[in-house]
Design a protein around this motif. Structure first.
Motif, PDB file in Angstrom:
ATOM      1  N   LEU A 103       0.815  -1.215   0.000  1.00 44.63           N
ATOM      2  CA  LEU A 103       0.000   0.000   0.000  1.00 44.63           C
ATOM      3  C   LEU A 103       0.849   1.266   0.000  1.00 44.63           C
ATOM      4  O   LEU A 103       0.581   2.197  -0.775  1.00 44.63           O
ATOM      5  CB  LEU A 103      -0.935  -0.015   1.216  1.00 44.63           C
ATOM      6  N   ARG A 104       1.848   1.321   0.845  1.00 47.04           N
ATOM      7  CA  ARG A 104       2.650   2.548   0.939  1.00 47.04           C
ATOM      8  C   ARG A 104       3.577   2.710  -0.266  1.00 47.04           C
ATOM      9  O   ARG A 104       3.968   3.826  -0.588  1.00 47.04           O
ATOM     10  CB  ARG A 104       3.441   2.537   2.251  1.00 47.04           C
ATOM     11  N   GLN A 105       3.925   1.619  -0.923  1.00 47.49           N
ATOM     12  CA  GLN A 105       4.695   1.727  -2.166  1.00 47.49           C
ATOM     13  C   GLN A 105       3.838   2.309  -3.281  1.00 47.49           C
ATOM     14  O   GLN A 105       4.333   3.074  -4.117  1.00 47.49           O
ATOM     15  CB  GLN A 105       5.220   0.341  -2.575  1.00 47.49           C
ATOM     16  N   LEU A 106       2.553   1.958  -3.298  1.00 45.93           N
ATOM     17  CA  LEU A 106       1.660   2.481  -4.330  1.00 45.93           C
ATOM     18  C   LEU A 106       1.472   3.981  -4.204  1.00 45.93           C
ATOM     19  O   LEU A 106       1.195   4.664  -5.207  1.00 45.93           O
ATOM     20  CB  LEU A 106       0.303   1.775  -4.247  1.00 45.93           C
ATOM     21  N   LEU A 107       1.604   4.513  -3.005  1.00 48.18           N
ATOM     22  CA  LEU A 107       1.466   5.964  -2.819  1.00 48.18           C
ATOM     23  C   LEU A 107       2.530   6.736  -3.583  1.00 48.18           C
ATOM     24  O   LEU A 107       2.318   7.895  -3.941  1.00 48.18           O
ATOM     25  CB  LEU A 107       1.544   6.311  -1.327  1.00 48.18           C
ATOM     26  N   LEU A 131      -9.059  -1.421  -4.227  1.00 49.54           N
ATOM     27  CA  LEU A 131      -8.332  -0.494  -5.107  1.00 49.54           C
ATOM     28  C   LEU A 131      -8.808  -0.570  -6.550  1.00 49.54           C
ATOM     29  O   LEU A 131      -8.199   0.052  -7.431  1.00 49.54           O
ATOM     30  CB  LEU A 131      -6.832  -0.803  -5.040  1.00 49.54           C
ATOM     31  N   GLY A 132      -9.867  -1.321  -6.810  1.00 49.13           N
ATOM     32  CA  GLY A 132     -10.397  -1.438  -8.157  1.00 49.13           C
ATOM     33  C   GLY A 132      -9.615  -2.365  -9.056  1.00 49.13           C
ATOM     34  O   GLY A 132      -9.677  -2.242 -10.289  1.00 49.13           O
ATOM     35  N   ILE A 133      -8.902  -3.327  -8.481  1.00 47.40           N
ATOM     36  CA  ILE A 133      -8.070  -4.267  -9.238  1.00 47.40           C
ATOM     37  C   ILE A 133      -8.678  -5.661  -9.135  1.00 47.40           C
ATOM     38  O   ILE A 133      -9.099  -6.099  -8.061  1.00 47.40           O
ATOM     39  CB  ILE A 133      -6.625  -4.277  -8.711  1.00 47.40           C
ATOM     40  N   THR A 134      -8.740  -6.365 -10.269  1.00 50.10           N
ATOM     41  CA  THR A 134      -9.213  -7.752 -10.288  1.00 50.10           C
ATOM     42  C   THR A 134      -8.008  -8.689 -10.292  1.00 50.10           C
ATOM     43  O   THR A 134      -7.182  -8.623 -11.208  1.00 50.10           O
ATOM     44  CB  THR A 134     -10.068  -8.031 -11.531  1.00 50.10           C
ATOM     45  N   PRO A 135      -7.862  -9.540  -9.290  1.00 53.41           N
ATOM     46  CA  PRO A 135      -6.718 -10.463  -9.260  1.00 53.41           C
ATOM     47  C   PRO A 135      -6.729 -11.422 -10.446  1.00 53.41           C
ATOM     48  O   PRO A 135      -7.787 -11.804 -10.945  1.00 53.41           O
ATOM     49  CB  PRO A 135      -6.907 -11.208  -7.929  1.00 53.41           C
ATOM     50  N   VAL A 136      -5.541 -11.804 -10.891  1.00 57.86           N
ATOM     51  CA  VAL A 136      -5.379 -12.789 -11.955  1.00 57.86           C
ATOM     52  C   VAL A 136      -5.320 -14.159 -11.291  1.00 57.86           C
ATOM     53  O   VAL A 136      -4.364 -14.479 -10.586  1.00 57.86           O
ATOM     54  CB  VAL A 136      -4.107 -12.514 -12.778  1.00 57.86           C
ATOM     55  N   LYS A 137      -6.344 -14.972 -11.509  1.00 54.41           N
ATOM     56  CA  LYS A 137      -6.474 -16.242 -10.794  1.00 54.41           C
ATOM     57  C   LYS A 137      -6.065 -17.411 -11.688  1.00 54.41           C
ATOM     58  O   LYS A 137      -6.460 -17.499 -12.848  1.00 54.41           O
ATOM     59  CB  LYS A 137      -7.914 -16.424 -10.308  1.00 54.41           C
ATOM     60  N   PHE A 138      -5.253 -18.309 -11.114  1.00 50.85           N
ATOM     61  CA  PHE A 138      -4.809 -19.514 -11.811  1.00 50.85           C
ATOM     62  C   PHE A 138      -5.489 -20.726 -11.177  1.00 50.85           C
ATOM     63  O   PHE A 138      -5.536 -20.842  -9.951  1.00 50.85           O
ATOM     64  CB  PHE A 138      -3.293 -19.672 -11.728  1.00 50.85           C
ATOM     65  N   MET A 139      -5.971 -21.622 -12.036  1.00 47.92           N
ATOM     66  CA  MET A 139      -6.619 -22.844 -11.565  1.00 47.92           C
ATOM     67  C   MET A 139      -6.232 -23.999 -12.474  1.00 47.92           C
ATOM     68  O   MET A 139      -6.205 -23.858 -13.707  1.00 47.92           O
ATOM     69  CB  MET A 139      -8.145 -22.687 -11.552  1.00 47.92           C
ATOM     70  N   VAL A 140      -5.934 -25.134 -11.879  1.00 50.40           N
ATOM     71  CA  VAL A 140      -5.620 -26.339 -12.647  1.00 50.40           C
ATOM     72  C   VAL A 140      -6.890 -26.872 -13.275  1.00 50.40           C
ATOM     73  O   VAL A 140      -7.938 -26.970 -12.634  1.00 50.40           O
ATOM     74  CB  VAL A 140      -4.979 -27.408 -11.742  1.00 50.40           C
ATOM     75  N   GLY A 141      -6.798 -27.233 -14.544  1.00 52.33           N
ATOM     76  CA  GLY A 141      -7.944 -27.785 -15.248  1.00 52.33           C
ATOM     77  C   GLY A 141      -8.689 -26.779 -16.086  1.00 52.33           C
ATOM     78  O   GLY A 141      -9.671 -27.118 -16.741  1.00 52.33           O
ATOM     79  N   GLY A 142      -8.258 -25.520 -16.088  1.00 52.38           N
ATOM     80  CA  GLY A 142      -8.930 -24.510 -16.889  1.00 52.38           C
ATOM     81  C   GLY A 142      -9.833 -23.643 -16.048  1.00 52.38           C
ATOM     82  O   GLY A 142     -10.069 -23.888 -14.859  1.00 52.38           O
ATOM     83  N   GLY A 143     -10.378 -22.622 -16.665  1.00 58.74           N
ATOM     84  CA  GLY A 143     -11.249 -21.699 -15.954  1.00 58.74           C
ATOM     85  C   GLY A 143     -10.524 -20.508 -15.369  1.00 58.74           C
ATOM     86  O   GLY A 143     -11.163 -19.580 -14.876  1.00 58.74           O
ATOM     87  N   GLY A 144      -9.206 -20.519 -15.410  1.00 56.37           N
ATOM     88  CA  GLY A 144      -8.420 -19.410 -14.897  1.00 56.37           C
ATOM     89  C   GLY A 144      -7.528 -18.826 -15.969  1.00 56.37           C
ATOM     90  O   GLY A 144      -7.709 -19.069 -17.165  1.00 56.37           O
ATOM     91  N   ALA A 145      -6.555 -18.055 -15.543  1.00 59.25           N
ATOM     92  CA  ALA A 145      -5.641 -17.409 -16.482  1.00 59.25           C
ATOM     93  C   ALA A 145      -4.556 -18.380 -16.934  1.00 59.25           C
ATOM     94  O   ALA A 145      -4.290 -19.396 -16.282  1.00 59.25           O
ATOM     95  CB  ALA A 145      -5.011 -16.187 -15.816  1.00 59.25           C
ATOM     96  N   LYS A 146      -3.951 -18.066 -18.075  1.00 57.03           N
ATOM     97  CA  LYS A 146      -2.821 -18.820 -18.598  1.00 57.03           C
ATOM     98  C   LYS A 146      -1.638 -17.885 -18.776  1.00 57.03           C
ATOM     99  O   LYS A 146      -1.803 -16.696 -19.043  1.00 57.03           O
ATOM    100  CB  LYS A 146      -3.167 -19.455 -19.954  1.00 57.03           C
ATOM    101  N   ILE A 147      -0.455 -18.448 -18.621  1.00 59.05           N
ATOM    102  CA  ILE A 147       0.761 -17.683 -18.863  1.00 59.05           C
ATOM    103  C   ILE A 147       1.709 -18.564 -19.663  1.00 59.05           C
ATOM    104  O   ILE A 147       2.007 -19.700 -19.281  1.00 59.05           O
ATOM    105  CB  ILE A 147       1.396 -17.205 -17.537  1.00 59.05           C
TER     106      ILE A 147
END
Length: 533
Positions: free
Chosen positions: A170-174, A202-218
Motif C-alpha cells: 500500500l505505501r509503495q503504491l502511494l 483499489l479497483g483491481i481484479t486479481p489474476v487467478k490460476f486454476m488447474v484444469g482450466g477456468g483461470g488465467a494462462k501464462i
C-alpha cells in the motif's frame, strides 16, 4: 515600573524593594568605621591608627564579601507574598552560570540516535528509543545497503503479512511504483487469496490460476520472455540479463522428470524449442509448450541433418522428456501454460495480484507458475525505457527455493539492482529451505531483513547464524511480541521495530475473519436452502 495606586500602601517583601535591609545595615556600618578612623588620625596616635587600619581592612573585606553574597542572592526571597504574586510581582529569574561545554556535559542526558534516516516510507517506531522507523530499499540503496531485496521470516500469526501488505504494497503504491504480488494464502471468506479484498478495494481484479482450466494462462514461450534474440549465445551479456525461454523450458522439463536433464536429453529439448518457434512463426501463431511437445515427438529433418544426427536419434533422446512433459501438461499444469498468455495480465495497473491460492501444494504447478511470473516480470523490466521502481512480493516463498526453478529465481534476483526491482520473500522458518538450495545465498544477500517471532529456539538461533547477528539476538527473536520484528538494514546493528498501521490498513490487512466468525449451523442451513430455491 509604575506601582498601581491600590498597592502603594502595601508592605512589600524586602526582595521587591529598591534597597534591602541587609544593604542598609552594611552602609551604616561603613559610615561608623569611617568616623572612628578619622578620630584616631586626629589624635596622632600612630599605634591606634594602625590598629584601626587593620580593623578597617578586615571590615572592608567583610563588606566586599557581603556585597558579593547579596548580589548573588538578589533573586532569593525568604518570605513569600501570595498577595504580591496575585498583583503581578514576581521574583526575578536566577542568573545564568558561566561554564564551558566540557564542564556542562554532565547536565545533558544520553539521547539515542534514530535507527534509520528520514528518507523512505514509514514502517513504525523503534521499541528502544521511540524514534520513527523510516526505510525504503530504493531510497536507501547506495547509502545504507547494496541490495534492494528484502526477506520476512517469522511464525504464523506474528504480523508478517500485515507488514508486507502495508509497508511493501500500500505505501509503495502511494509513490506511484509498480507492485506485483504472488498471493498464495487461500481465504474461504474471499474465495481466493488473502489479497483479494485489498485488490478489489483499489479497483483491481486479481489474476487467478486454476488447474484444469477456468483461470488465467501464462505462456513460457511468450515473446516478452526472451531477453536476447539468440539465447543460446555465450556472449558477455548472457549473465547480465534475466532468465529466458530456454532456461524456463529446461526448468519445466526437469521438474516433470524430477531430475536434471542428461546431455542428450538437453540437446533434444533445445532443438525442439527452436523448432517450435519456427513452426509457430510460419503459421503466424504464438509458440507455446504444446509446440515443443510436438517437436519432441517429430523432430525436424533439416535441423537433424545440420547437427549430423538422424531424426530417430533425436526422437529417442527426447522420448522421456516428451512423455513426462505431456503428463504434466495434461495433469499438474492443465490449463496453466498450454496456450497463449491471457489478455487480462498486465503489469501497468500499479498493483497486479497473481492469485495462485487454488494451485495444489504437493505438485510442481505452484513452483513453476511462481517462477514463470518472476521471469516474465524480470524480462518486462529489462525492456523498459525508463526504469520504474518495482516491488515483487512472493508469499510462501519456500515454493520457489526447491528444484530446478530455484536456479531461475536465483538468477533473476541477482539482477534486481539493474532492473530497479526489489524482490520481497516471506518464509516461516529457515529450516523450510534445503541446505543445498540456491535460496540460501539469495537470503544472505538480502539488504533488508525483518525477523518476526520464532517460538522454537532452534529456528531463532538459525536466524542469528544465517544473518550474522550479534550474540544473544536469538533470545530476543524468541521473545518478540505480535506486530514487532527485529530489523536489520545493510550492515547496521539490528533493532526492534514496532509496526504501526492506520485504521484503514488494519481493516485491509485483517486475515482472521474466518476464525472470528460467529455464524451458526442454522444460519448456514438457511442460507443454503435459500440459494437452492
Amino acid at each position: 515600573m509604575n506601582t498601581p495606586k491600590l498597592v502603594k500602601g502595601f508592605s512589600m517583601p524586602w526582595a521587591l524593594t529598591t534597597k534591602s535591609r541587609r544593604t542598609k545595615r552594611t552602609g551604616a556600618r561603613e559610615q561608623r568605621l569611617a568616623s572612628e578612623n578619622s578620630a584616631a588620625a586626629a589624635t596622632g596616635d600612630a599605634l591606634a591608627a594602625a590598629r584601626w587600619e587593620g580593623k578597617n581592612k578586615r571590615a572592608r573585606d567583610a563588606n566586599t564579601t557581603a556585597a558579593g553574597t547579596a548580589a548573588s542572592v538578589q533573586w532569593h526571597c525568604e518570605r513569600k507574598s501570595q498577595r504580591a504574586a496575585r498583583l503581578g510581582f514576581y521574583d526575578p529569574a536566577a542568573p545564568g552560570v558561566l561554564s564551558s561545554t566540557r564542564q556542562m556535559e554532565f547536565s545533558h542526558m544520553a539521547i539515542a540516535s534514530p535507527p534509520t534516516s528520514h528518507r523512505g516510507l514509514a514502517f513504525g517506531i523503534d521499541a528502544g528509543s521511540g524514534w520513527m522507523v523510516v526505510h525504503d530499499p530504493f531510497t536507501s540503496y547506495g547509502n545504507e545497503l547494496e541490495s534492494p531485496n528484502v526477506c520476512f521470516i517469522g511464525d504464523l500469526g506474528q504480523g508478517k503479512s500485515s507488514g508486507i501488505k502495508t509497508w511493501a504494497v500500500l505505501r509503495q503504491l502511494l509513490l506511484g511504483r509498480r507492485v506485483v504480488v504472488i498471493d498464495k494464502k487461500y481465504q474461504l471468506d474471499q474465495n481466493g487469496g488473502e489479497y483479494t479484498s485489498l485488490a478489489q478495494r483499489l479497483g483491481i481484479t486479481p489474476v487467478k490460476f486454476m488447474v484444469g482450466g477456468g483461470g488465467a494462462k501464462i505462456n513460457i514461450l511468450d515473446p516478452r520472455i526472451a531477453a536476447r534474440l539468440n539465447e543460446d549465445s555465450h556472449d558477455d551479456t548472457a549473465l547480465s540479463t534475466p532468465a529466458g525461454q530456454s532456461m524456463l523450458v529446461r526448468a519445466v522439463v526437469e521438474e516433470a522428470l524430477g531430475r536434471p536433464l542428461l546431455p542428450k536429453e538437453g540437446k533434444a529439448v533445445r532443438m525442439a524449442h527452436k523448432q517450435a518457434l519456427r513452426t509457430a512463426a510460419a503459421n503466424n501463431e504464438t509458440a507455446h509448450i504444446r509446440h515443443v511437445l510436438s517437436a519432441l515427438y517429430a523432430p525436424d529433418k533439416d535441423a537433424a541433418a545440420a547437427s549430423n544426427l538422424s531424426v530417430e536419434e533425436i526422437r529417442q533422446w527426447g522420448q522421456d522428456p516428451a512423455f513426462e512433459l505431456e503428463r504434466m501438461i495434461e495433469d499438474d499444469l492443465a490449463g496453466l501454460i498450454d496456450g497463449e498468455t491471457s489478455t487480462e495480465i498486465s503489469l501497468n495497473a500499479g498493483l497486479t495480484v497473481f492469485d495462485v491460492s487454488l494451485l495444489p501444494e504437493d505438485g510442481p504447478a505452484l513452483a513453476i507458475v511462481m517462477t514463470i511470473i518472476n521471469t516474465w516480470l524480470a524480462n518486462t523490466l529489462y525492456r523498459q525505457d525508463v526504469p520504474v521502481p518495482t516491488v515483487l512480493v512472493i508469499e510462501e516463498a519456500w515454493h520457489t527455493v526447491q528444484g530446478s526453478v530455484a536456479k531461475v529465481t536465483r538468477r533473476n534476483t541477482k539482477l534486481s539492482r539493474a532492473l530497479s526491482l526489489s524482490c520481497m520473500f516471506a518464509f516461516h522458518h529457515i529450516s523450510d529451505i534445503p541446505e543445498d538450495s540456491p535460496a540460501i545465498a539469495m537470503l544472505k544477500e538480502c539488504g533488508t531483513v525483518l525477523l518476526y517471532k520464532q517460538q522454537k529456539s532452534d529456528d531463532a538461533w538459525a536466524c542469528e547464524k544465517m544473518f550474522n547477528l550479534p550474540s544473544g539476538s536469538a533470545a530476543d527473536i524468541a521473545s518478540l511480541t505480535k506486530g514487532t520484528c527485529m530489523m536489520r538494514i545493510g550492515g547496521k546493528d539490528p533493532f526492534i521495530a514496532i509496526h504501526v498501521r492506520s485504521a484503514l490498513e488494519i481493516e485491509l490487512t485483517d486475515t482472521d475473519k474466518a476464525m472470528k466468525s460467529t455464524a451458526t449451523i442454522n444460519q448456514h442451513e438457511t442460507k443454503t436452502q435459500e440459494e437452492a430455491a
